[in-house]
Design a protein around this motif. Structure first.
Motif, PDB file in Angstrom:
ATOM      1  N   SER A 134       0.141  -7.027  -1.473  1.00  0.00           N
ATOM      2  CA  SER A 134       0.764  -8.017  -0.599  1.00  0.00           C
ATOM      3  C   SER A 134       0.486  -8.782   0.048  1.00  0.00           C
ATOM      4  CB  SER A 134       0.978  -6.695   0.640  1.00  0.00           C
ATOM      5  OG  SER A 134       0.254  -6.070   0.955  1.00  0.00           O
ATOM      6  N   LYS A 135       1.367  -9.859   0.500  1.00  0.00           N
ATOM      7  CA  LYS A 135       1.165 -10.565   0.989  1.00  0.00           C
ATOM      8  C   LYS A 135       0.613 -10.674   2.261  1.00  0.00           C
ATOM      9  CE  LYS A 135       3.057 -14.320  -0.915  1.00  0.00           C
ATOM     10  NZ  LYS A 135       2.039 -15.535  -1.271  1.00  0.00           N
ATOM     11  N   ASP A 148      -3.605 -12.699   2.271  1.00  0.00           N
ATOM     12  CA  ASP A 148      -3.198 -11.718   1.137  1.00  0.00           C
ATOM     13  C   ASP A 148      -4.153 -10.968   0.418  1.00  0.00           C
ATOM     14  OD1 ASP A 148      -1.181 -13.612   1.363  1.00  0.00           O
ATOM     15  OD2 ASP A 148      -1.081 -14.958  -0.471  1.00  0.00           O
ATOM     16  N   GLY A 204      -2.652  -8.703   4.103  1.00  0.00           N
ATOM     17  CA  GLY A 204      -1.950  -7.998   2.576  1.00  0.00           C
ATOM     18  C   GLY A 204      -3.019  -7.302   2.108  1.00  0.00           C
TER      19      GLY A 204
END
Ligand SMILES: Nc1nc2c(ncn2[C@@H]2O[C@H](COP(=O)(O)OP(=O)(O)OP(=O)(O)O)[C@@H](O)[C@H]2O)c(=O)[nH]1
Ligand SMILES: [Mg+2]
Length: 354
Positions: free
Chosen positions: A143-144, A16, A125
């Motif tokens: 973002s993941k 992540d 991410g």
């Protein structure tokens, strides 16, 4: 010997992205500094001559590469996940199955250390540094990491050999293999002593030749009789077939016909160069029947387009002559193969753009 296997492979998840802000003395509003996550590891299939079959590492069904690590503050990028290398024997083919159960070839690993990337790991991410905009200078979002690709693959081993000895059980295949190479297969006076293909290396003048023996074929092997004919997949990629016949058998001609019928069941094998070899001529009863055997075999040899040799794998009689001829035929076949491969190379002649 495990020579076909289905497994599930999955790339590692991406790490992540990180949400973090620069906080330092005398630097107010340091801004976002969250780094990206590392990508997930890939799964790679690698051909290795140290691996003999597709047992891989036991009965494991799912092979998953390492996950990528999270990103960190100070724009630190997460570490990439470890790749997973699955070692398979040289000659392994990688297939994938479509919804209609059709197998599609993805890779054919014919050389040592040849590799194929089966699935990719997920992308890492993004850290919050990527999300600053004119109106949001301190984004609290990252973002993941993406999950890695997943896929079911089928690994199938088809040995790549120069010479393959085929014949009825007890005809002396293992004895001949032991006579021409360093291989030491079990030899015994009962059928189906050899239950797995055996490989041996035969030193030649210009190069070494790989000689293989497959378990005995009986009439109806393609219907599952005896040990079946599943081993014929290992004959598909050989340069030359030796039809080894037991000279002491009451009907040598019937034996060669049966053998040829069983071989012809597998597509492409009937076109392979062949040598017919009658073994055990050291036995007095075989010597006594030799003229009859020669006469009975005469009509089938032109059909098979094969030369014939009368040998004794035990005493070594005429084995050298057989090997000389076999090696010459293998070399000729590989030269012809190279020529056709060259003539099939696609030549691209792109025209210049106007
Ligand atoms: N006299 C004589 N006996 C032989 C010769 N070649 C093999 N034999 C004997 O025949 C028997 C079978 O030999 P193998 O080499 O095990 O035969 P195979 O074809 O590998 O048999 P399977 O593995 O059971 O299919 C053994 O007892 C050998 O000693 C030969 O040239 N002369
Ligand atoms: Mg044997």
């Amino acid at each position: 010997m495990r020579d076909r296997r289905g497994i599930v492979v999955r790339g590692g998840c991406g790490g992540d992205g990180c949400v973090s802000f620069r906080r330092e003395k005398y630097i107010p509003f340091g801004g976002p500094d969250g780094g990206d996550g590392g990508d997930g590891g890939n799964v790679i299939v690698v051909a290795s001559s140290n691996v003999v079959d597709l047992s891989l590492t036991g009965w494991q069904k799912e092979y998953v590469a390492g996950d990528g690590h999270r990103g960190g503050g100070w724009r630190k990028h997460g570490k990439k996940g470890d790749d997973l290398a699955i070692s398979v024997p040289v000659g392994t083919m990688v297939f994938t199955e479509t919804a209609s159960e059709e197998e599609i070839l993805l890779a054919d690993l014919r050389e040592q250390r040849q590799s194929f990337l089966v699935v990719k790991g997920g992308r890492g991410g993004l850290g919050n540094v990527h999300f600053t905009t004119a109106v949001n200078q301190a984004p609290e979002i990252a973002s993941k990491g993406k999950p890695g690709e997943g896929r079911c693959i089928i690994l199938e081993l088809k040995l790549i050999t120069d010479i393959c000895i085929v014949g009825q059980p007890n005809s002396g295949k293992s004895t001949l293999l032991a006579a021409v190479s360093r291989a030491r297969p079990e030899i015994a006076d009962y059928p189906f002593t050899t239950r797995q293909p055996v490989l041996g290396v035969m030193p030649g003048d210009r190069r070494d030749y790989i000689v293989a023996e497959i378990p005995g074929l009986v009439e109806g092997a393609h219907l599952g009789k005896g040990l079946g004919n599943g081993f014929l997949r290992h004959v598909e990629r050989t340069g030359l077939l030796i039809y080894l016949l037991d000279g002491s058998s009451p009907a040598v001609l019937d034996d060669v016909r049966t053998l040829d019928r069983e071989i012809a069941v597998q597509e492409g094998l009937s076109r392979k160069p062949k040598v017919v070899v009658v073994n055990k001529i050291d036995l007095p009863e075989v010597q006594a029947h030799l003229p009859e055997i020669k006469k009975s075999l005469a009509p089938i040899l032109p059909e098979l387009a094969a030369p014939v040799f009368y040998i004794s794998a035990v005493s070594g009689q005429a084995v050298l002559e057989l090997l000389r001829k076999a090696v010459a035929m293998v070399d000729q076949a590989s030269q012809d193969g190279e020529r056709t491969a060259q003539s099939q190379v696609a030549v691209f002649r792109p025209k210049p753009r106007r």
